[in-house]
Scaffold this motif. Structure first.
Motif, short mmCIF file in Angstrom:
data_model
loop_
_atom_site.label_atom_id
_atom_site.label_comp_id
_atom_site.label_asym_id
_atom_site.label_seq_id
_atom_site.Cartn_x
_atom_site.Cartn_y
_atom_site.Cartn_z
N ARG A 167 0.83 -1.21 0.00
CA ARG A 167 0.00 0.00 0.00
C ARG A 167 0.86 1.26 0.00
O ARG A 167 2.01 1.23 0.39
CB ARG A 167 -0.93 0.01 1.20
CG ARG A 167 -0.22 -0.01 2.54
CD ARG A 167 -1.13 -0.13 3.74
NE ARG A 167 -1.78 -1.39 3.88
CZ ARG A 167 -1.24 -2.50 4.40
NH1 ARG A 167 0.00 -2.47 4.82
NH2 ARG A 167 -1.93 -3.61 4.51
N LEU A 168 0.25 2.35 -0.44
CA LEU A 168 0.81 3.70 -0.33
C LEU A 168 2.25 3.83 -0.82
O LEU A 168 3.12 4.35 -0.13
CB LEU A 168 0.71 4.18 1.12
CG LEU A 168 -0.69 4.16 1.74
CD1 LEU A 168 -0.62 4.50 3.21
CD2 LEU A 168 -1.64 5.08 0.99
N SER A 169 2.49 3.36 -2.05
CA SER A 169 3.82 3.44 -2.64
C SER A 169 3.73 3.86 -4.10
O SER A 169 2.71 3.66 -4.75
CB SER A 169 4.53 2.08 -2.56
OG SER A 169 4.67 1.66 -1.23
N VAL A 170 4.83 4.41 -4.59
CA VAL A 170 4.94 4.75 -6.00
C VAL A 170 5.95 3.79 -6.61
O VAL A 170 7.07 3.66 -6.11
CB VAL A 170 5.40 6.21 -6.20
CG1 VAL A 170 5.54 6.52 -7.68
CG2 VAL A 170 4.42 7.18 -5.53
N LEU A 171 5.52 3.10 -7.68
CA LEU A 171 6.34 2.10 -8.33
C LEU A 171 6.75 2.56 -9.72
O LEU A 171 6.03 3.31 -10.38
CB LEU A 171 5.56 0.78 -8.47
CG LEU A 171 4.96 0.22 -7.19
CD1 LEU A 171 4.01 -0.91 -7.51
CD2 LEU A 171 6.05 -0.23 -6.24
N ASN A 172 7.89 2.08 -10.18
CA ASN A 172 8.35 2.33 -11.54
C ASN A 172 7.62 1.34 -12.46
O ASN A 172 7.83 0.14 -12.39
CB ASN A 172 9.85 2.12 -11.63
CG ASN A 172 10.39 2.31 -13.02
OD1 ASN A 172 9.65 2.59 -13.97
ND2 ASN A 172 11.68 2.14 -13.15
#
Length: 144
Positions: free
Chosen positions: A107-112
């Motif tokens: 949750r609550l993450s920014v992924l490439n």
């Protein structure tokens, strides 16, 4: 005044290639059990989506319940729903679960987006649906 030394180093590609930002590791990450391999070892690579086996009334999960496997959009045991994104390579040998061996972003993450590893036979429509689902349901955002 003295001068401060400058240290330069090259970091090998790893988790930072996939995970661009997260609110807090304690909140964003989870650890789970990778289901044992059946005919061969079962592996999940960094960047692969993972699903959690829950079973159904028609097909109970039994001892597999709650264990993680690679996401399979065609499955019917719960692993067709994205549970998270694997943050490190892991492998469960034949016949033995890898307890606590799957580190994943939940949750609550920014992924490439470019670092997400898709199954070979997944369609563009399934990819788009999975990305929409994880953004809306889990708060995982895939960016270029």
């Amino acid at each position: 005044m003295g001068t401060l030394p400058v240290l330069k180093f090259q970091q090998s590609p790893g988790m930072s290639k996939l995970l661009k930002k997260e609110v807090d590791p304690e909140i964003c990450r989870g650890v789970g059990t990778l289901l044992a391999g059946e005919a061969a070892a079962r592996s999940v690579k960094m960047g692969q989506l993972v699903g959690k086996i829950v079973g159904t009334d028609q097909a109970p999960a039994g001892a597999k319940a709650g264990k993680l496997v690679a996401w399979d959009p065609d499955a019917t045991d719960g692993s067709q729903i994205v549970y998270g994104v694997c943050l490190k390579d892991c492998e469960a040998v034949t016949g033995a679960d890898l307890v606590g061996g799957v580190l994943y972003s939940r949750r609550l993450s920014v992924l490439n987006r470019a670092a997400i590893v898709w199954p070979a036979d997944v369609t563009d429509a399934q990819k788009a649906a999975a990305l929409d689902d994880i953004e809306e349901r889990l708060g995982l955002i895939a960016r270029a």
